[in-house]
Design an enzyme around this catalytic site. Structure first.
Site, PDB file in Angstrom:
ATOM      1  N   PRO A 192       0.815  -1.221   0.000  1.00 23.04           N
ATOM      2  CA  PRO A 192       0.000   0.000   0.000  1.00 23.04           C
ATOM      3  C   PRO A 192       0.848   1.271   0.000  1.00 23.04           C
ATOM      4  CG  PRO A 192      -0.133  -1.110   2.135  1.00 23.04           C
ATOM      5  CD  PRO A 192       0.660  -1.996   1.241  1.00 23.04           C
ATOM      6  N   GLU A 203       2.221  -6.718   8.814  1.00 17.79           N
ATOM      7  CA  GLU A 203       2.289  -5.256   8.952  1.00 17.79           C
ATOM      8  C   GLU A 203       3.143  -4.629   7.873  1.00 17.79           C
ATOM      9  OE1 GLU A 203       0.431  -3.421  11.155  1.00 17.79           O
ATOM     10  OE2 GLU A 203      -0.423  -5.432  11.316  1.00 17.79           O
ATOM     11  N   ARG A 244      -4.146  -8.557 -20.308  1.00 16.36           N
ATOM     12  CA  ARG A 244      -5.140  -8.181 -21.324  1.00 16.36           C
ATOM     13  C   ARG A 244      -4.602  -7.131 -22.298  1.00 16.36           C
ATOM     14  NH1 ARG A 244      -8.791  -4.570 -20.737  1.00 16.36           N
ATOM     15  NH2 ARG A 244     -10.584  -5.869 -21.172  1.00 16.36           N
ATOM     16  N   ASP A 249     -11.060   0.406 -24.359  1.00 13.27           N
ATOM     17  CA  ASP A 249     -11.315   0.377 -22.923  1.00 13.27           C
ATOM     18  C   ASP A 249     -11.273   1.760 -22.312  1.00 13.27           C
ATOM     19  OD1 ASP A 249     -11.536  -2.302 -22.716  1.00 13.27           O
ATOM     20  OD2 ASP A 249      -9.505  -2.647 -21.972  1.00 13.27           O
TER      21      ASP A 249
END
Ligand code: ADE
Length: 264
Positions: A88, A115, A152, A167
C-alpha cells in the site's frame, strides 16, 4: 510473457489464475505463470517468514531473507525480470504503468503480508506498486490485478484484438455507456442513435458520451486525456454549461422522456 508470483498463500493466486483471460493465455502458451510459495525459501524447521518488528509495535514484519532467496531462485530462470513489490506504500498502479509493464518479458510480483515487509527488501526490487489508497491484508489480490491488467494488454489476449484500445483509460477517458437487449428494460430504453444504423453518427455519439462521462465523473482526467479538436470543443462547451444534446446531429435527443434513460 512470464509472471513469477511470490506469496505465502499460493491458493489465493492459483484458482483465479486458471480462470478467464489469464487461464486462456496460459492454455494458449502465451503466458507462463509460476506461483512460488515463500515458505519453500525458508531454511528453518517451522518455515518462518515473519518476525517481530525492531522498535516494537503491533503485528509482524516479513523477513527479508526468504524473499531474497526466492528472488535469487527466480533470477536463475529469468535473469532480466522486472521485480515489483505490491504494497500500500507503493506508487499507484495506473493504465500507464500497466502499458509499461506489458512491454516486459518477465515480471516478478512479490506479495507482502502482515504489517509490512522488511524495508531492506526495497533495495532488491525495481518498483513498489499499490493498487489504490486502501489497505488489503496482503498483496495477493493486488498481484492478480496487475497480472490481469498487464495480460489483457498483450496482443491477442482478448478475443477481439481491438478491444483494449476502446477500454476506459486507453485514451485517458472513461468508456461510453453500453446497452444490449431487450430494447426496453423496466421502462428504460436505449438511446435512439444506437439503433439508427448510422455508423458515423454512432461512433460520434460514443466519443461524445465518453467525453461527457469523463467530464461528469473524473474531470481531472480531461487535463491529460488525448483529445481530438472536436472532443476538446465539447469539453469547452461542457465547461460553459452545454450538454451532449447540444452536439448531437439535428438536435437529435439522446433520450426520450419515459423511454430512454437520462444520460449520466
Ligand atoms: N497490500 C496491502 N494493500 C495493498 C494495496 N493497496 N496495493 C498493493 N498491495 C497491497
Amino acid at each position: 510473457m512470464t509472471f513469477d508470483i511470490v506469496t505465502i498463500f499460493p491458493a489465493m493466486i492459483e484458482r483465479p489464475l486458471a480462470t478467464g483471460i489469464l487461464g486462456r493465455a496460459i492454455d494458449r502458451g502465451t503466458l507462463d505463470v509460476k506461483v512460488r510459495d515463500l515458505r519453500d525459501f525458508t531454511t528453518d524447521r517451522h518455515r518462518v517468514v515473519d518476525d517481530v518488528p525492531y522498535g516494537g509495535g503491533p503485528g509482524m514484519v516479513m523477513k527479508a531473507e526468504p524473499i531474497l532467496d526466492a528472488l535469487d531462485a527466480i533470477r536463475a530462470g529469468a535473469p532480466g525480470a522486472r521485480r515489483v513489490l505490491l504494497s500500500p506504500r507503493g506508487a499507484v498502479f495506473t493504465h500507464a504503468r500497466a502499458v509499461a509493464l506489458a512491454a516486459e518479458q518477465d515480471l516478478v510480483l512479490v506479495c507482502g503480508r502482515y504489517e509490512g515487509v522488511d524495508e531492506r527488501v526495497r533495495h532488491f526490487v525495481d518498483e513498489e506498486l499499490s493498487i489504490g489508497d486502501y489497505v488489503l491484508s496482503g498483496g495477493e489480490a493486488a498481484a492478480l490485478v496487475v497480472a490481469e491488467t498487464v495480460t489483457r494488454l498483450q496482443p491477442g489476449a482478448l478475443g477481439d484484438a481491438g478491444a483494449p484500445t476502446r477500454d476506459s483509460f486507453f485514451r485517458g477517458l472513461l468508456e461510453h455507456p453500453q446497452y444490449t437487449r431487450p430494447e426496453v428494460f423496466q421502462g428504460w430504453g436505449v438511446p435512439d442513435v444506437l439503433r439508427s444504423g448510422d455508423h458515423a453518427l454512432i461512433e460520434r455519439w460514443k466519443r461524445l458520451m465518453s467525453v461527457w462521462r469523463t467530464w461528469q465523473r473524473r474531470r481531472e482526467l480531461l487535463e491529460t486525456a488525448d483529445l481530438s479538436p472536436e472532443e476538446q470543443k465539447w469539453v469547452d462547451g461542457f465547461r460553459q454549461g452545454r450538454t451532449p444534446d447540444d452536439y448531437l446531429a439535428q438536435g437529435r435527443a439522446t433520450h426520450e422522456p419515459g423511454v430512454g434513460p437520462p444520460i449520466q
